[in-house]
Design a protein around this motif. Structure first.
Motif, PDB file in Angstrom:
ATOM      1  N   LEU A  90      -3.154   6.467  -1.204  1.00 26.66           N
ATOM      2  CA  LEU A  90      -3.135   7.314  -2.396  1.00 26.66           C
ATOM      3  C   LEU A  90      -4.149   8.452  -2.272  1.00 26.66           C
ATOM      4  CD1 LEU A  90      -1.654   7.319  -5.136  1.00 26.66           C
ATOM      5  CD2 LEU A  90      -3.637   6.165  -6.103  1.00 26.66           C
ATOM      6  N   GLY A  91      -5.336   8.151  -1.762  1.00 27.92           N
ATOM      7  CA  GLY A  91      -6.340   9.187  -1.583  1.00 27.92           C
ATOM      8  C   GLY A  91      -5.925  10.228  -0.570  1.00 27.92           C
ATOM      9  N   LEU A  92      -5.341   9.777   0.552  1.00 23.09           N
ATOM     10  CA  LEU A  92      -4.875  10.729   1.558  1.00 23.09           C
ATOM     11  C   LEU A  92      -3.774  11.624   1.003  1.00 23.09           C
ATOM     12  CD1 LEU A  92      -4.781   8.439   4.727  1.00 23.09           C
ATOM     13  CD2 LEU A  92      -6.230  10.446   4.400  1.00 23.09           C
ATOM     14  N   GLN A  93      -2.879  11.041   0.232  1.00 22.80           N
ATOM     15  CA  GLN A  93      -1.802  11.838  -0.354  1.00 22.80           C
ATOM     16  C   GLN A  93      -2.335  12.831  -1.386  1.00 22.80           C
ATOM     17  OE1 GLN A  93       0.894   9.934  -3.101  1.00 22.80           O
ATOM     18  NE2 GLN A  93       2.656  10.887  -2.119  1.00 22.80           N
ATOM     19  N   ALA A  94      -3.310  12.390  -2.182  1.00 26.56           N
ATOM     20  CA  ALA A  94      -3.858  13.275  -3.203  1.00 26.56           C
ATOM     21  C   ALA A  94      -4.596  14.453  -2.585  1.00 26.56           C
ATOM     22  CB  ALA A  94      -4.797  12.488  -4.118  1.00 26.56           C
ATOM     23  N   LEU A  95      -5.276  14.224  -1.482  1.00 20.90           N
ATOM     24  CA  LEU A  95      -6.091  15.277  -0.870  1.00 20.90           C
ATOM     25  C   LEU A  95      -5.294  16.159   0.078  1.00 20.90           C
ATOM     26  CD1 LEU A  95      -9.044  16.265  -0.825  1.00 20.90           C
ATOM     27  CD2 LEU A  95      -9.371  14.865   1.230  1.00 20.90           C
ATOM     28  N   LEU A  96      -4.375  15.553   0.844  1.00 18.32           N
ATOM     29  CA  LEU A  96      -3.675  16.296   1.897  1.00 18.32           C
ATOM     30  C   LEU A  96      -2.175  16.419   1.665  1.00 18.32           C
ATOM     31  CD1 LEU A  96      -5.450  14.676   4.993  1.00 18.32           C
ATOM     32  CD2 LEU A  96      -6.055  16.808   3.819  1.00 18.32           C
ATOM     33  N   GLY A  97      -1.673  15.868   0.578  1.00 15.12           N
ATOM     34  CA  GLY A  97      -0.247  15.944   0.304  1.00 15.12           C
ATOM     35  C   GLY A  97       0.540  14.943   1.136  1.00 15.12           C
ATOM     36  N   MET A  98       1.812  15.253   1.353  1.00 18.98           N
ATOM     37  CA  MET A  98       2.678  14.337   2.100  1.00 18.98           C
ATOM     38  C   MET A  98       2.237  14.192   3.550  1.00 18.98           C
ATOM     39  SD  MET A  98       4.704  12.876   0.141  1.00 18.98           S
ATOM     40  CE  MET A  98       5.622  12.043   1.432  1.00 18.98           C
ATOM     41  N   ALA A  99       1.562  15.206   4.090  1.00 14.65           N
ATOM     42  CA  ALA A  99       1.045  15.077   5.456  1.00 14.65           C
ATOM     43  C   ALA A  99       0.007  13.959   5.518  1.00 14.65           C
ATOM     44  CB  ALA A  99       0.435  16.402   5.917  1.00 14.65           C
ATOM     45  N   GLY A 100      -0.854  13.890   4.505  1.00 13.05           N
ATOM     46  CA  GLY A 100      -1.839  12.808   4.459  1.00 13.05           C
ATOM     47  C   GLY A 100      -1.203  11.464   4.277  1.00 13.05           C
ATOM     48  N   PHE A 101      -0.169  11.395   3.441  1.00 13.68           N
ATOM     49  CA  PHE A 101       0.532  10.127   3.247  1.00 13.68           C
ATOM     50  C   PHE A 101       1.203   9.675   4.542  1.00 13.68           C
ATOM     51  CE2 PHE A 101       4.513   7.895   2.374  1.00 13.68           C
ATOM     52  CZ  PHE A 101       4.039   6.797   1.668  1.00 13.68           C
ATOM     53  N   ALA A 102       1.840  10.625   5.250  1.00 16.13           N
ATOM     54  CA  ALA A 102       2.499  10.278   6.518  1.00 16.13           C
ATOM     55  C   ALA A 102       1.479   9.797   7.545  1.00 16.13           C
ATOM     56  CB  ALA A 102       3.268  11.488   7.052  1.00 16.13           C
ATOM     57  N   LEU A 103       0.318  10.456   7.593  1.00 14.24           N
ATOM     58  CA  LEU A 103      -0.730  10.048   8.516  1.00 14.24           C
ATOM     59  C   LEU A 103      -1.215   8.634   8.199  1.00 14.24           C
ATOM     60  CD1 LEU A 103      -2.825  10.670  10.745  1.00 14.24           C
ATOM     61  CD2 LEU A 103      -4.285  11.657   8.962  1.00 14.24           C
ATOM     62  N   GLY A 104      -1.474   8.366   6.927  1.00 14.08           N
ATOM     63  CA  GLY A 104      -1.933   7.035   6.543  1.00 14.08           C
ATOM     64  C   GLY A 104      -0.882   5.967   6.786  1.00 14.08           C
ATOM     65  N   GLY A 105       0.377   6.278   6.445  1.00 16.95           N
ATOM     66  CA  GLY A 105       1.444   5.300   6.669  1.00 16.95           C
ATOM     67  C   GLY A 105       1.625   4.976   8.141  1.00 16.95           C
ATOM     68  N   GLY A 158       0.813  -1.208   0.000  1.00 17.70           N
ATOM     69  CA  GLY A 158       0.000   0.000   0.000  1.00 17.70           C
ATOM     70  C   GLY A 158       0.846   1.257   0.000  1.00 17.70           C
ATOM     71  N   ILE A 159       2.024   1.192   0.626  1.00 15.76           N
ATOM     72  CA  ILE A 159       2.878   2.371   0.734  1.00 15.76           C
ATOM     73  C   ILE A 159       3.620   2.658  -0.574  1.00 15.76           C
ATOM     74  CG2 ILE A 159       4.922   3.293   1.889  1.00 15.76           C
ATOM     75  CD1 ILE A 159       4.019   1.873   4.429  1.00 15.76           C
ATOM     76  N   PHE A 160       4.229   1.633  -1.151  1.00 14.93           N
ATOM     77  CA  PHE A 160       5.060   1.838  -2.343  1.00 14.93           C
ATOM     78  C   PHE A 160       4.296   2.395  -3.539  1.00 14.93           C
ATOM     79  CE2 PHE A 160       8.322  -1.515  -0.810  1.00 14.93           C
ATOM     80  CZ  PHE A 160       8.895  -0.552   0.015  1.00 14.93           C
ATOM     81  N   PRO A 161       3.089   1.873  -3.871  1.00 15.66           N
ATOM     82  CA  PRO A 161       2.385   2.444  -5.027  1.00 15.66           C
ATOM     83  C   PRO A 161       2.097   3.935  -4.880  1.00 15.66           C
ATOM     84  CG  PRO A 161       1.415   0.357  -4.420  1.00 15.66           C
ATOM     85  CD  PRO A 161       2.373   0.702  -3.338  1.00 15.66           C
ATOM     86  N   ALA A 162       1.720   4.361  -3.661  1.00 12.24           N
ATOM     87  CA  ALA A 162       1.427   5.777  -3.455  1.00 12.24           C
ATOM     88  C   ALA A 162       2.661   6.636  -3.718  1.00 12.24           C
ATOM     89  CB  ALA A 162       0.914   6.001  -2.036  1.00 12.24           C
ATOM     90  N   LEU A 163       3.828   6.154  -3.301  1.00 14.39           N
ATOM     91  CA  LEU A 163       5.054   6.916  -3.506  1.00 14.39           C
ATOM     92  C   LEU A 163       5.508   6.886  -4.962  1.00 14.39           C
ATOM     93  CD1 LEU A 163       7.217   5.987  -0.381  1.00 14.39           C
ATOM     94  CD2 LEU A 163       6.198   8.200  -0.898  1.00 14.39           C
ATOM     95  N   ILE A 164       5.587   5.674  -5.516  1.00 17.67           N
ATOM     96  CA  ILE A 164       6.156   5.519  -6.859  1.00 17.67           C
ATOM     97  C   ILE A 164       5.233   6.096  -7.924  1.00 17.67           C
ATOM     98  CG2 ILE A 164       6.920   3.829  -8.555  1.00 17.67           C
ATOM     99  CD1 ILE A 164       7.770   2.049  -6.209  1.00 17.67           C
ATOM    100  N   LEU A 165       3.929   5.832  -7.830  1.00 18.74           N
ATOM    101  CA  LEU A 165       3.001   6.353  -8.826  1.00 18.74           C
ATOM    102  C   LEU A 165       2.917   7.873  -8.769  1.00 18.74           C
ATOM    103  CD1 LEU A 165       0.131   3.721  -8.496  1.00 18.74           C
ATOM    104  CD2 LEU A 165       1.680   4.027 -10.441  1.00 18.74           C
ATOM    105  N   SER A 166       3.043   8.449  -7.569  1.00 21.04           N
ATOM    106  CA  SER A 166       3.015   9.906  -7.449  1.00 21.04           C
ATOM    107  C   SER A 166       4.240  10.537  -8.098  1.00 21.04           C
ATOM    108  CB  SER A 166       2.930  10.316  -5.985  1.00 21.04           C
ATOM    109  OG  SER A 166       1.714   9.877  -5.418  1.00 21.04           O
ATOM    110  N   SER A 167       5.355   9.839  -8.046  1.00 16.66           N
ATOM    111  CA  SER A 167       6.563  10.355  -8.700  1.00 16.66           C
ATOM    112  C   SER A 167       6.493  10.190 -10.220  1.00 16.66           C
ATOM    113  CB  SER A 167       7.801   9.628  -8.157  1.00 16.66           C
ATOM    114  OG  SER A 167       7.932   9.834  -6.766  1.00 16.66           O
TER     115      SER A 167
END
Length: 330
Positions: free
Chosen positions: A226-241, A157-166
């Motif tokens: 991915l949704g948290l990152q898209a809506l809240l940026g890296m803060a959302g990704f960090a929260l979800g992770g 779940g973590i890697f796709p959000a990072l790699i696809l966003s890049s």
């Protein structure tokens, strides 16, 4: 004039330090507190036998540890174990105590139930016989492969959000990222199931059923992050992770079974994707899908939340683009 940037930097540094301290404290609580209070907590077990014997058993067992349910026959008790209505059970007769377990459903609860059965046999001066109705496979009798599958699912779940966003950044790449996460979930779920079934031989159930559960679990994790990152940026990704790794991992109960954690922690763990994924994997791989409904529903809700967050981010991103287009036209 120079005090304002410095004070802003100081406030920012203070918030970061306090946030990191809170994160470490939460991590310590999530890992340490459930372990300190681990043990059987309202483990559902069945009993069958003469009324006097089962009544004595109820009176002699710890009510906080066991949730005892009566069954009219030994056959009914065995069926309840295989259907995951109970984690195991005891059939008490005049000359012996039969202990029925399902190790694949929860190794720790199985050990505690076995000890309880031997204790009852000692009290009645009879012998105890253990029948493992749902064991792990012969090639992996301790279920190490199943336990090891949790971290790949979380990182899946973590890697796709990072790699696809890049690879597909910005608003234009959002839909591609969501589609990529779903496609990755299908491939990763099928691959993990193949490794568990054909490489390590840790599971021996229906491959497609096991793979479907792993696909759903990976999709719930990846779309949420991915949704948290898209809506809240890296803060959302960090929260979800942090939510998945620091709470979901130790509270999943995949190694022990959820009934080995304190009740509140166990409930929270099963409501998070890692715990629900582990329960769905057990149900599909060893119990032919019995008990798969609730974890599958939990994962579907998380996947829906992730996709909804991505849609909200997509809608928000369209507004500036529309405004720019109208301005250019004007």
């Amino acid at each position: 004039m120079s005090k304002h940037p410095l004070s802003a930097t100081g406030r920012k540094l203070t918030l970061v330090v306090l946030g990191l301290a809170a994160l470490i404290t939460t991590m310590l609580c999530a890992f340490a507190l459930p372990s300190l209070h681990s043990g059987p907590h309202r483990v559902p077990i069945g009993v069958a036998g003469p009324e006097e014997a089962t009544k004595t058993l109820r009176q002699s067992t710890d009510g906080d540890a066991w949730d005892i349910r009566s069954y009219p026959t030994t056959e009914a008790l065995q069926a309840a174990v295989k259907d995951r209505d109970v984690s195991g059970g005891l059939a008490v007769t005049g000359h012996q105590v039969d202990i029925y377990t399902a190790t694949a459903g929860g190794p720790s609860a199985t050990g505690a139930l076995t000890a309880l059965g031997h204790s009852v046999a000692t009290q009645q001066s009879t012998r105890a016989t253990v029948h493992d109705l749902v064991p792990f496979t012969e090639n992996d009798p301790r279920g190490a492969g199943v336990t090891a599958a949790l971290l790949p699912m979380i990182f899946g779940g973590i890697f796709p959000a990072l790699i696809l966003s890049s690879a597909f950044p910005g608003h234009r790449g959002l839909r591609t990222r969501v589609a990529g996460a779903l496609l990755f979930s299908v491939v990763a779920g099928a691959a993990i199931a193949a490794v568990l079934q054909f490489a390590t031989h840790s599971v021996d159930g229906n491959y497609w059923l096991t793979a479907a559960g792993l696909v759903l679990g990976t999709a719930a994790l990846s779309t949420t992050l991915l949704g948290l990152q898209a809506l809240l940026g890296m803060a959302g990704f960090a929260l979800g992770g942090a939510l998945m790794m620091l709470l979901g991992n130790p509270l999943s109960g995949l190694a022990t079974g959820p009934h080995w954690l304190p009740t509140g922690w166990a409930t929270l763990g099963q409501l998070l994707p890692p715990g629900a994924s582990g329960s769905l994997l057990r149900a599909n791989a060893f119990f032919d899908g019995s008990g798969a409904g609730l974890p599958a529903l939990t994962l579907a809700v998380w996947a829906g939340i992730g996709i909804t967050l991505a849609l909200l981010a997509d809608r928000r991103g369209r507004r500036p683009a529309t405004a720019r287009s109208e301005a250019a036209t004007a």
